[in-house]
Design an enzyme around this catalytic site. Sequence first.
Site, mmCIF file in Angstrom:
data_model
loop_
_atom_site.group_PDB
_atom_site.id
_atom_site.type_symbol
_atom_site.label_atom_id
_atom_site.label_comp_id
_atom_site.label_asym_id
_atom_site.label_seq_id
_atom_site.Cartn_x
_atom_site.Cartn_y
_atom_site.Cartn_z
ATOM 1 N N GLU A 292 -5.804 6.470 -2.599
ATOM 2 C CA GLU A 292 -5.918 5.449 -1.543
ATOM 3 C C GLU A 292 -6.352 4.097 -2.101
ATOM 4 O O GLU A 292 -5.805 3.047 -1.751
ATOM 5 C CB GLU A 292 -6.915 5.898 -0.473
ATOM 6 N N HIS B 260 1.874 4.165 -3.040
ATOM 7 C CA HIS B 260 1.762 5.631 -2.986
ATOM 8 C C HIS B 260 2.946 6.273 -3.703
ATOM 9 O O HIS B 260 2.795 7.290 -4.390
ATOM 10 C CB HIS B 260 1.700 6.125 -1.539
ATOM 11 N N HIS C 93 -9.587 8.146 2.948
ATOM 12 C CA HIS C 93 -9.562 6.768 3.448
ATOM 13 C C HIS C 93 -10.969 6.227 3.651
ATOM 14 O O HIS C 93 -11.141 5.077 4.062
ATOM 15 C CB HIS C 93 -8.832 6.694 4.796
ATOM 16 N N HIS D 102 0.849 -1.207 0.000
ATOM 17 C CA HIS D 102 0.000 0.000 0.000
ATOM 18 C C HIS D 102 0.882 1.253 0.000
ATOM 19 O O HIS D 102 0.713 2.156 -0.811
ATOM 20 C CB HIS D 102 -0.920 -0.021 1.227
ATOM 21 N N GLU D 103 1.851 1.268 0.909
ATOM 22 C CA GLU D 103 2.696 2.465 1.039
ATOM 23 C C GLU D 103 3.610 2.648 -0.164
ATOM 24 O O GLU D 103 3.743 3.759 -0.677
ATOM 25 C CB GLU D 103 3.534 2.376 2.324
ATOM 26 N N TYR E 75 -4.009 14.382 -3.167
ATOM 27 C CA TYR E 75 -4.475 13.633 -2.003
ATOM 28 C C TYR E 75 -5.630 14.346 -1.287
ATOM 29 O O TYR E 75 -5.554 14.705 -0.103
ATOM 30 C CB TYR E 75 -3.314 13.412 -1.034
ATOM 31 N N ASP F 18 -10.282 14.008 7.017
ATOM 32 C CA ASP F 18 -9.553 12.997 6.221
ATOM 33 C C ASP F 18 -9.370 13.485 4.788
ATOM 34 O O ASP F 18 -9.513 12.730 3.830
ATOM 35 C CB ASP F 18 -10.295 11.659 6.280
HETATM 36 C C1 LIG Z 1 -7.887 6.817 8.981
HETATM 37 C C2 LIG Z 1 -6.591 6.363 8.407
HETATM 38 C C3 LIG Z 1 -6.333 5.188 7.717
HETATM 39 C C4 LIG Z 1 -5.000 5.250 7.378
HETATM 40 C C5 LIG Z 1 -4.234 4.251 6.608
HETATM 41 O O1 LIG Z 1 -4.767 3.511 5.824
HETATM 42 N N1 LIG Z 1 -2.903 4.270 6.827
HETATM 43 C C6 LIG Z 1 -2.063 3.387 6.084
HETATM 44 C C7 LIG Z 1 -1.817 2.124 6.850
HETATM 45 F F1 LIG Z 1 -0.849 1.462 6.246
HETATM 46 F F2 LIG Z 1 -1.458 2.422 8.099
HETATM 47 F F3 LIG Z 1 -2.925 1.388 6.884
HETATM 48 N N2 LIG Z 1 -4.454 6.382 7.856
HETATM 49 O O2 LIG Z 1 -5.441 7.097 8.459
HETATM 50 ZN ZN LIG Z 2 -2.582 5.194 1.949
#
Ligand SMILES: Cc1cc(C(=O)NCC(F)(F)F)no1
Ligand SMILES: [Zn+2]
Length: 308
Positions: A171, A151, A235, A147-148, A162, A230
């Site tokens: 997301e 990005h 998210h 996921h990261e 974003y 958010d």
């Molecule tokens: C509300 C909210 C959800 C997230 C999220 O998805 N973070 C990425 C993860 F990798 F930590 F999941 N951040 O704030």
């Molecule tokens: Zn994310």
Amino acid sequence: NKVKEAAGSGTGVLGDSKSLNTHFENNTYYLVDSTKQMDGRIYTLDNRNGGFNSLPGYDITDSDNRFTETSQRAAVDAHHYAGKVFDYYYNKFGRVSYDGNGSDIISTVHFDTNYNNAAWIGNQMIYGDGDGKVFAPLSGAIDIVAHELTHAVTDSSANLVYEFQPGALNESFSDVFGFFLDPNDWMIGEDVYTPGREGDALRSLSNPNLYDQPDHMNEYRTLPNTEEGDYGGVHINSGIPNKAAYYTINAIGRAKSEKIYYRALTIYLTPNSDFASARQALIQSATDLYGSTEANAISSAWSNVGVN
Ligand SMILES: Cc1cc(C(=O)NCC(F)(F)F)no1
Ligand SMILES: [Zn+2]
Ligand SMILES: [Ca+2]
């Protein structure tokens, strides 16, 4: 100079053993992977619970190339899974690192204290240890690492803003590639979410409502572009494109979906693309790569979530 690559091993967040590509120098092993076909390397560093001002953190070393200390577990997974995500983008799409130019991939673990999050901060990944209640150390889940790092891919390609619908797409693409790296379930983050409770997750692509996300436009959440909101619900409203991805993958299969999603992200989407634009980008990608059957399946998937 000859790069001293070593084959190490370590214990991950969940107590499992896994292989590590390490660097040997001055009788010490480092969490540095120089085995990939690129100029850059994969570095995993330790922030020792410091905040942004102590990034990128400190080298993680070991004397015998067996990274089995409890304090090393988050780093073992961050390093191992970053390599797996590199391999995925390289082997599936020929993409060399997140930017296609072989840039270093830097991950820092033990970011802050009890930090229940992980992030791509523009030039590197950071991982919190979690508070032990909401999260275990977040690098312990390959879908979160993917996921990261996705990005970073997005920022180097579509560069989706974003906020609001572009942000929810940003997301969603990270969750969808998180699924592609962890296709055994439709959940995101389950391996590190609420260590004291079985069977739950941060998000579900098959049933976004389970975690208070909309799965149809008639449940779209209009929120302010603030931290509290958010950023327009990036998210939260991601549940809608996530559900469309679920329908798409079930209709045409994972292999074709991967190619279509990657093509849309890297060729057609642009910073201000909204949900309708994403639908069109995915339909065009499906037509380019396959044909009308796949394109029609995507059109149906997005109609099912109220995007036409
Ligand atoms: C509300 C909210 C959800 C997230 C999220 O998805 N973070 C990425 C993860 F990798 F930590 F999941 N951040 O704030
Ligand atoms: Zn994310
Ligand atoms: Ca998962």
